[in-house]
Design an enzyme around this catalytic site. Structure first.
Site, PDB file in Angstrom:
ATOM      1  N   CYS A 116       0.821  -1.228   0.000  1.00 29.99           N
ATOM      2  CA  CYS A 116       0.000   0.000   0.000  1.00 29.99           C
ATOM      3  C   CYS A 116       0.849   1.269   0.000  1.00 29.99           C
ATOM      4  O   CYS A 116       0.359   2.347  -0.344  1.00 29.99           O
ATOM      5  CB  CYS A 116      -0.935   0.002   1.198  1.00 29.99           C
ATOM      6  SG  CYS A 116      -1.992  -1.441   1.263  1.00 29.99           S
ATOM      7  N   HIS A 253      -3.728   6.960   3.417  1.00 23.94           N
ATOM      8  CA  HIS A 253      -4.069   5.712   2.730  1.00 23.94           C
ATOM      9  C   HIS A 253      -5.487   5.291   3.116  1.00 23.94           C
ATOM     10  O   HIS A 253      -5.886   5.370   4.278  1.00 23.94           O
ATOM     11  CB  HIS A 253      -3.062   4.635   3.139  1.00 23.94           C
ATOM     12  CG  HIS A 253      -3.395   3.276   2.630  1.00 23.94           C
ATOM     13  ND1 HIS A 253      -3.679   3.049   1.309  1.00 23.94           N
ATOM     14  CD2 HIS A 253      -3.518   2.081   3.273  1.00 23.94           C
ATOM     15  CE1 HIS A 253      -3.944   1.755   1.146  1.00 23.94           C
ATOM     16  NE2 HIS A 253      -3.862   1.155   2.314  1.00 23.94           N
ATOM     17  N   ASN A 283     -10.041  -0.642  -0.016  1.00 27.13           N
ATOM     18  CA  ASN A 283      -8.592  -0.478   0.040  1.00 27.13           C
ATOM     19  C   ASN A 283      -7.996  -0.930  -1.300  1.00 27.13           C
ATOM     20  O   ASN A 283      -7.957  -2.125  -1.586  1.00 27.13           O
ATOM     21  CB  ASN A 283      -8.042  -1.315   1.199  1.00 27.13           C
ATOM     22  CG  ASN A 283      -6.540  -1.154   1.367  1.00 27.13           C
ATOM     23  OD1 ASN A 283      -5.857  -0.626   0.493  1.00 27.13           O
ATOM     24  ND2 ASN A 283      -6.027  -1.632   2.483  1.00 27.13           N
TER      25      ASN A 283
END
Ligand code: ACO
Length: 326
Positions: A116, A253, A283
């Site tokens: 990520c 994020h 996500n």
């Protein structure tokens, strides 16, 4: 004293057309909309069909970023794709996209694997090469088909992720060396391999000859994410000499609304300044930050000249942060 800055002159994005809602998931595993919304803030996510690959959505995002930047593919001196879900184990998906879009033969093009945090890792590399004077124009992208490494019978993980791609074009520009400059003002990247097992695929090319599927200890990830995301944002703000009051937008994020809110609180950033797309993207790993920024530019919220702080954390663990004036 003047210095070279990397100005971000264009963003692009791509989301697979298929949308999976929480109610759709409730028909697949033992879950429900209320649990997913209250624990994660996610309501829906985009999912790539079988034939849609990471290089396809990344390529579309990059093509849009190049168009928005007003440059041509021959102007690109460097291309980095951050992804943990490449089309092939080798060659890199970056070279596949470079071929499709007509980047010059000879330029460096490669994938990086930093989960990520991948987009921020790519930003660090591209910004450094620009500031060293090695290149003038870089394209970086974060793109994932996380859905393809998910166990769709595991309710602990399958509700969390989505697919998508985001890209940005960086170009060298002279700055004054102050926080008033346009462009990338600071970037940091970090890792802690002692936490390798907390979030990982259960296989890989050299261990199982498969890609593996995602497994994690959600509570541990949550705990570390809040700390590392806050630390990264604090580090880059300190290094730039700005405080949370100076920033226009905080782009964390997009993993879980509760992580996002906790980090915002720790940094004293009012929720009105916090960009949230996790509700309809889920996500998207390395794509999360460029997708969130560009979508909010398209809606007119984020504008040219705004001061952004962003940060991301993912498997490894890897994490990082950046301060950018658009
Ligand atoms: N629907 C219903 N129940 C579920 C679901 C689901 N989809 N998933 C898990 N549960 C159950 C579990 O089985 C467990 O039941 P049990 O108590 O009977 O064993 C219970 O819910 C777990 O509840 P909590 O532990 O209280 O759940 P929590 O509040 O910790 O939320 C979550 C879990 C959402 C995974 C959270 O820990 C989280 O978001 N962690 C971060 C994970 C993450 O973001 N990973 C992505 C990659 S890393 C990154 O991007 C930062």
């Amino acid at each position: 004293m003047t210095c070279i800055r990397s100005e971000i002159i264009g963003f692009g994005h791509c989301l697979p057309p298929k949308v999976l809602t929480n109610d759709d998931l409730a028909n697949m595993v033992d879950t429900n909309d209320e649990w997913i919304r209250t624990r994660t803030g996610i309501q829906s996510r985009h999912i790539a069909d079988k034939d849609l690959t990471t290089s396809m959505i990344a390529g579309d995002a990059v093509a849009e970023a190049i168009k928005n930047a007003g440059i041509s593919p021959e102007d690109v001196d460097l291309f980095i794709l951050a992804s943990v879900t490449p089309d092939n184990t080798t060659p890199s998906s970056a070279t596949k996209i470079a071929g499709r879009l007509g980047f010059r033969a000879g330029i460096p093009a490669f994938d990086i694997s930093a989960a990520c945090a991948g987009f921020i890792y790519a930003l660090m590399l591209a910004d450094n090469m620009i500031r060293l004077g090695q290149i003038k124009t870089a394209v970086i992208a974060g793109a994932e088909c996380v859905s393809k490494i998910i166990d769709w019978t595991d309710r602990n993980t399958c509700v969390l992720f989505g697919d998508g791609a985001g890209a940005a074009v960086l170009r060298a520009r002279e700055g004054k060396g102050t926080s008033e400059d346009t462009g990338v003002l600071d970037v940091c990247i970090h890792s802690d391999g002692s936490l390798f097992d907390v979030l990982k695929t259960n296989g890989g090319v050299s261990s199982t000859q498969t890609a593996g599927i995602v497994e994690m200890n959600g509570k541990e990830v949550f705990k570390h994410a809040v700390v590392r995301l806050s630390e990264a944002a604090e580090q880059v703000m300190k290094e730039t000499g700005i405080s949370s009051e100076d920033i226009d937008w905080f782009v964390p994020h997009q993993a879980n609304i509760r992580i996002i809110e906790s980090v915002g609180e720790r940094l004293n950033i009012p929720q009105e300044k916090v960009i949230v797309t996790v509700d309809h993207h889920g996500n998207t790993s390395a794509a999360s930050i460029p997708l969130a920024i560009y979508e909010n530019m398209l809606s007119g919220r984020i504008k040219k000249g705004d001061l952004l702080v962003f940060c991301a954390m993912g498997a490894g663990f890897t994490w990082g942060g950046a301060v950018v004036r658009l």
